[in-house]
Motif scaffolding. Structure first.
Motif, PDB file in Angstrom:
ATOM      1  N   ARG A   1     -51.508  54.165 -53.628  1.00 54.98           N
ATOM      2  CA  ARG A   1     -51.370  54.946 -54.847  1.00 54.98           C
ATOM      3  C   ARG A   1     -52.184  55.112 -55.733  1.00 54.98           C
ATOM      4  NH1 ARG A   1     -45.436  51.510 -54.754  1.00 54.98           N
ATOM      5  NH2 ARG A   1     -44.276  52.869 -53.195  1.00 54.98           N
ATOM      6  N   ASP A   2     -52.937  53.606 -55.902  1.00 52.39           N
ATOM      7  CA  ASP A   2     -54.024  53.748 -56.993  1.00 52.39           C
ATOM      8  C   ASP A   2     -55.138  54.962 -56.945  1.00 52.39           C
ATOM      9  OD1 ASP A   2     -52.853  51.799 -58.123  1.00 52.39           O
ATOM     10  OD2 ASP A   2     -54.365  50.204 -57.477  1.00 52.39           O
ATOM     11  N   ALA A   3     -55.584  55.082 -55.556  1.00 53.56           N
ATOM     12  CA  ALA A   3     -56.661  56.264 -55.173  1.00 53.56           C
ATOM     13  C   ALA A   3     -55.993  57.549 -55.237  1.00 53.56           C
ATOM     14  CB  ALA A   3     -57.072  55.821 -53.524  1.00 53.56           C
TER      15      ALA A   3
ATOM     16  N   LYS B   1     -58.040  66.961 -61.669  1.00 56.75           N
ATOM     17  CA  LYS B   1     -59.231  66.979 -62.576  1.00 56.75           C
ATOM     18  C   LYS B   1     -59.972  68.401 -62.448  1.00 56.75           C
ATOM     19  CE  LYS B   1     -60.405  62.322 -63.294  1.00 56.75           C
ATOM     20  NZ  LYS B   1     -59.525  61.657 -62.376  1.00 56.75           N
TER      21      LYS B   1
ATOM     22  N   ALA C   1     -53.400  58.436 -57.432  1.00 60.15           N
ATOM     23  CA  ALA C   1     -52.936  58.546 -58.734  1.00 60.15           C
ATOM     24  C   ALA C   1     -54.465  59.171 -59.493  1.00 60.15           C
ATOM     25  CB  ALA C   1     -52.666  57.448 -59.502  1.00 60.15           C
ATOM     26  N   ALA C   2     -55.597  58.729 -58.930  1.00 62.98           N
ATOM     27  CA  ALA C   2     -56.686  59.493 -59.802  1.00 62.98           C
ATOM     28  C   ALA C   2     -57.265  60.533 -59.231  1.00 62.98           C
ATOM     29  CB  ALA C   2     -57.855  57.949 -59.304  1.00 62.98           C
ATOM     30  N   TYR C   3     -56.894  60.857 -58.122  1.00 62.07           N
ATOM     31  CA  TYR C   3     -57.343  62.181 -57.785  1.00 62.07           C
ATOM     32  C   TYR C   3     -56.133  63.435 -57.808  1.00 62.07           C
ATOM     33  CZ  TYR C   3     -59.278  65.870 -54.732  1.00 62.07           C
ATOM     34  OH  TYR C   3     -59.454  67.018 -54.193  1.00 62.07           O
TER      35      TYR C   3
ATOM     36  N   GLN D   1     -53.029  50.304 -52.723  1.00 59.25           N
ATOM     37  CA  GLN D   1     -54.287  50.806 -52.868  1.00 59.25           C
ATOM     38  C   GLN D   1     -54.400  52.568 -52.709  1.00 59.25           C
ATOM     39  OE1 GLN D   1     -57.662  49.165 -51.036  1.00 59.25           O
ATOM     40  NE2 GLN D   1     -56.780  47.200 -51.025  1.00 59.25           N
TER      41      GLN D   1
ATOM     42  N   ASN E   1     -56.096  68.880 -56.751  1.00 58.22           N
ATOM     43  CA  ASN E   1     -57.061  68.165 -57.741  1.00 58.22           C
ATOM     44  C   ASN E   1     -56.503  67.926 -59.063  1.00 58.22           C
ATOM     45  OD1 ASN E   1     -59.129  66.518 -58.753  1.00 58.22           O
ATOM     46  ND2 ASN E   1     -60.811  67.622 -58.137  1.00 58.22           N
TER      47      ASN E   1
ATOM     48  N   ASP F   1     -53.065  65.728 -58.808  1.00 56.93           N
ATOM     49  CA  ASP F   1     -52.452  66.260 -59.905  1.00 56.93           C
ATOM     50  C   ASP F   1     -51.099  65.664 -59.945  1.00 56.93           C
ATOM     51  OD1 ASP F   1     -50.398  68.171 -61.382  1.00 56.93           O
ATOM     52  OD2 ASP F   1     -52.005  69.517 -61.627  1.00 56.93           O
TER      53      ASP F   1
ATOM     54  N   TYR G   1     -61.416  65.072 -52.364  1.00 58.79           N
ATOM     55  CA  TYR G   1     -61.452  63.607 -52.489  1.00 58.79           C
ATOM     56  C   TYR G   1     -62.593  63.050 -51.564  1.00 58.79           C
ATOM     57  CZ  TYR G   1     -59.583  58.960 -51.783  1.00 58.79           C
ATOM     58  OH  TYR G   1     -59.276  57.791 -51.936  1.00 58.79           O
TER      59      TYR G   1
END
Lengths: 143, 94
Positions: A81-83, B39, A85-87, A79, B37, A89, B61
């Motif tokens: 790593r997933d979180a 993005k 990876a979405a945030y 979880q 970040n 760079d 975050y």
């Protein structure tokens, strides 16, 4: 400018008196800037896993509000790593720090503490929490 | 599109105190957006009063959206990578 204003403004910078744009004005102004691509040099953030109240919790000192929980360390890592990876760079490296192995296995609600009294055994009052207050009454020295 | 690397972000305590007082923003939140970040968006702004500055827009975050205004530490080489935070604005809550 009155004397009280002078006194109140001591220590302030010139820019402090300037009216800042509102959020909407700042966003509108941002649309007009010459865009550049942010490229990051390699840097790291630390993710710390700890075991609390029957779950594994991942936090990071670099990211306020980052906290994911898993029923197992594997689940917490997935979880996290997933979180991240979405945030993050993609060039940001995640350094994981794991808890030390537990002193005793599950189901045994007592622990040995203290290096100067190695034989002193404490029985926590509460068996549910990971942090239980131990009074001197519950301490017993094995014969 | 041109590229810029914010290798070093300097946040003076007085600036941190200012953004904390005005927007309840912390320096760490600005660092999150500017340094981590993926993005976040950025652009060069040639302001008539403040000069050339890098404007970075993104969110923490925890979900706070903010815009940070950075001045190149080396005016002679603005792309050198060291920036000084001048101020930051957060999207009002609600």
């Amino acid at each position: 400018m009155g004397i009280m204003n002078v006194v109140e403004n001591v220590g302030m910078n010139e820019g402090d008196f300037e009216r800042e744009p509102t959020w909407d004005e700042a966003v509108a102004a941002f649309e007009a800037v010459e865009p550049v691509e942010l490229v990051r040099s390699a840097r790291k953030i630390v993710v710390i896993y700890c075991y609390t109240d029957g779950s594994f919790v991942a936090t990071s000192p670099a990211l306020a509000g980052f906290e994911v929980t898993g029923s197992s360390l594997h689940e917490a890592r997935r979880q996290a790593r997933d979180a991240l990876a979405a945030y993050l760079d993609p060039v940001v490296e995640v350094v994981e720090r794991f808890p030390d192995p537990p002193i005793e296995t599950a189901g045994v609600s007592r622990s040995s503490i203290g290096t100067d009294s190695p034989n002193l055994i404490f029985e926590p009052h509460s068996r549910s929490g990971s942090r239980a207050f131990v009074s001197s009454r519950s301490a017993r020295v094995p014969s | 599109m041109a590229e810029i690397d914010v290798a070093v972000l300097i946040i003076d305590p007085s600036v941190e105190a200012k953004i904390r007082a005005k927007h309840a923003l912390t320096g760490d939140e600005v660092r999150e957006v500017v340094l981590y970040n993926g993005k976040a968006e950025a652009g060069w702004e040639d302001h008539p009063k403040h000069g050339l500055r890098l404007v970075v827009k993104g969110q923490t975050y925890a979900g706070r959206r903010l815009i940070a205004y950075l001045m190149p530490a080396n005016e002679g080489d603005p792309e050198e990578g060291t920036f000084v935070l001048k101020t930051a604005i957060a999207e009002p809550a609600g």
